[in-house]
Design a protein around this motif. Structure first.
Motif, PDB file in Angstrom:
ATOM      1  N   GLY A  34       0.789  -1.222   0.000  1.00  0.00           N
ATOM      2  CA  GLY A  34       0.000   0.000   0.000  1.00  0.00           C
ATOM      3  C   GLY A  34       0.815   1.261   0.000  1.00  0.00           C
ATOM      4  N   ALA A  35       2.138   1.153   0.192  1.00  0.00           N
ATOM      5  CA  ALA A  35       3.005   2.338   0.245  1.00  0.00           C
ATOM      6  C   ALA A  35       3.986   2.355  -0.918  1.00  0.00           C
ATOM      7  N   GLU A  36       3.610   1.713  -2.001  1.00  0.00           N
ATOM      8  CA  GLU A  36       4.539   1.586  -3.139  1.00  0.00           C
ATOM      9  C   GLU A  36       4.892   2.935  -3.771  1.00  0.00           C
ATOM     10  N   ASN A  37       3.978   3.905  -3.707  1.00  0.00           N
ATOM     11  CA  ASN A  37       4.245   5.206  -4.342  1.00  0.00           C
ATOM     12  C   ASN A  37       4.367   6.334  -3.316  1.00  0.00           C
ATOM     13  N   TRP A  38       4.833   6.000  -2.116  1.00  0.00           N
ATOM     14  CA  TRP A  38       4.961   7.013  -1.068  1.00  0.00           C
ATOM     15  C   TRP A  38       6.346   7.657  -1.043  1.00  0.00           C
ATOM     16  N   ALA A  39       7.251   7.243  -1.889  1.00  0.00           N
ATOM     17  CA  ALA A  39       8.611   7.783  -1.918  1.00  0.00           C
ATOM     18  C   ALA A  39       8.759   8.716  -3.118  1.00  0.00           C
ATOM     19  N   VAL A  40       9.773   9.574  -3.035  1.00  0.00           N
ATOM     20  CA  VAL A  40      10.112  10.481  -4.127  1.00  0.00           C
ATOM     21  C   VAL A  40      11.590  10.284  -4.450  1.00  0.00           C
ATOM     22  N   ASP A  41      11.884   9.602  -5.547  1.00  0.00           N
ATOM     23  CA  ASP A  41      13.276   9.366  -5.962  1.00  0.00           C
ATOM     24  C   ASP A  41      14.112   8.749  -4.839  1.00  0.00           C
ATOM     25  N   GLY A  42      13.544   7.784  -4.130  1.00  0.00           N
ATOM     26  CA  GLY A  42      14.272   7.131  -3.041  1.00  0.00           C
ATOM     27  C   GLY A  42      14.221   7.882  -1.725  1.00  0.00           C
ATOM     28  N   ILE A  43      13.490   8.992  -1.664  1.00  0.00           N
ATOM     29  CA  ILE A  43      13.341   9.762  -0.410  1.00  0.00           C
ATOM     30  C   ILE A  43      12.106   9.253   0.326  1.00  0.00           C
ATOM     31  N   LEU A  44      12.312   8.835   1.574  1.00  0.00           N
ATOM     32  CA  LEU A  44      11.250   8.282   2.417  1.00  0.00           C
ATOM     33  C   LEU A  44      11.118   9.108   3.686  1.00  0.00           C
TER      34      LEU A  44
END
Length: 344
Positions: A254-264
């Protein structure tokens, strides 16, 4: 009366008559009417205790702390009422038990011989017999009025303790389930409050952050959040922002698209007892809590890999606004911090 007369059904004493005075019978021992009157007195004291307990609860909810009533010695109305009613509840039980013991319980003198530290089976059995005898001599089985009023007084005495828990503070409501994070809110560096661009971070970096709202001011230049309000929201909304190689990231379902260019982004608050976390191992992507060594793998949905924490760190969904700054796409999807009784 000899010692043996004072010690029915017991082993003979080494001294036949050590000089105890002749036993004097109490009026309640020989006059059943007086015994009944004493029973009613004791029961009345227990009823008085119950009444005081009820009045404590009434006073607690009807008298505000700020009420300016004329009271004795300058004490506030609430303080005086609560003190008198709770003290009366305890006094009623205490005096009732004393009167019960003085007028109605058996008053025979009992002598206990010294015995070895390790009691024998016979001694233990004798002790149980003595306890049973004491229970019988107390008359509690034969005097249900005293027994029932005592149970009622002691039972009601727990109510002030429960009611007093209200003074620990207001109920949290839904505050345990949410923070001030909302869609579109900028991520800001802790202390300085500057927003963050993805290009500001390199692989392996960790930044301690806060919501930009904690640094904002109103039209008059006054902080929107200050004092206790600032501290509470800062404690709940604190975050850590890390950047790793996107290939190292194994997001939670469910969190597959919660990052931005590897930023979590994850909550900074440990899910064990709420300590702040920022000890980061860049190569393993492990985040270590300094309090009890709970360790979270940020490359695997912040799962617990060591220590007493029972669940992963909550993750904040990230996005980028039109100005190129990192923003939250929503609040945390689950409560931050330690587990509590309402968490499903």
């Amino acid at each position: 009366m000899s010692l043996e007369q004072h010690r029915p059904d017991r082993t003979p004493a080494p001294i036949e008559d050590p000089g105890l005075p002749e036993h004097t019978w109490r009026p309640t021992d020989v006059d059943e009417a007086k015994a009944r009157r004493a029973e009613r007195q004791v029961a009345g004291l227990f009823v008085f205790s119950m009444l005081c307990t009820v009045l404590f609860v009434v006073a607690y909810f009807t008298i505000s702390i700020g009420d300016d009533w004329e009271t004795f010695g300058g004490l506030g109305a609430s303080t005086l009422a609560l003190g008198l009613t709770f003290g009366g509840a305890l006094l009623g039980i205490g005096v009732g038990i004393i009167q019960w013991a003085r007028k109605l319980m058996a008053d025979n003198e009992i002598v206990e011989m010294r015995h070895p530290a390790a009691s024998s089976a016979e001694d233990r059995e004798a002790t149980l017999d003595a306890l049973d005898q004491g229970l019988q001599e107390s008359g509690i089985a034969r005097r249900p009025l005293i027994r029932n009023t005592l149970i009622g007084a002691v039972g009601l005495l727990g109510i002030p303790a429960v009611v007093g828990l209200r003074d620990l503070g207001p109920l949290p409501g839904d505050k345990l389930f949410s923070t001030i994070w909302e869609e579109g809110m900028l991520l800001a560096r802790d202390v300085v409050g500057t927003p963050i661009r993805p290009s500001d971070m390199e692989i392996g970096d960790l930044i301690n952050g806060q919501p930009i709202a904690l640094f904002e001011t109103d039209e008059e230049g006054e902080p929107i959040y200050e004092g206790e309000d600032l501290l509470v929201n800062k404690a709940k909304a604190s975050i850590v922002i890390v950047r790793m190689d996107p290939e190292d990231n194994n997001p939670a379902p469910g969190a597959e698209n919660w990052a931005v260019d590897g930023i979590l982004c994850f909550s900074k608050i440990c899910t064990h007892v709420g300590c702040p976390i920022n000890l980061y191992a860049r190569k393993t992507h492990h985040l270590l809590c300094p309090c009890h060594q709970s360790t979270f793998d940020l490359s695997d949905g912040a799962k617990v890999v060591f220590g007493p924490a029972a669940r992963p760190l909550p993750q904040l969904p990230l996005g980028v606004n039109e100005d190129g700054y990192l923003v939250a796409r929503s609040d945390f999807r689950e409560p931050v911090g330690p587990s509590f009784w309402e968490r499903g």
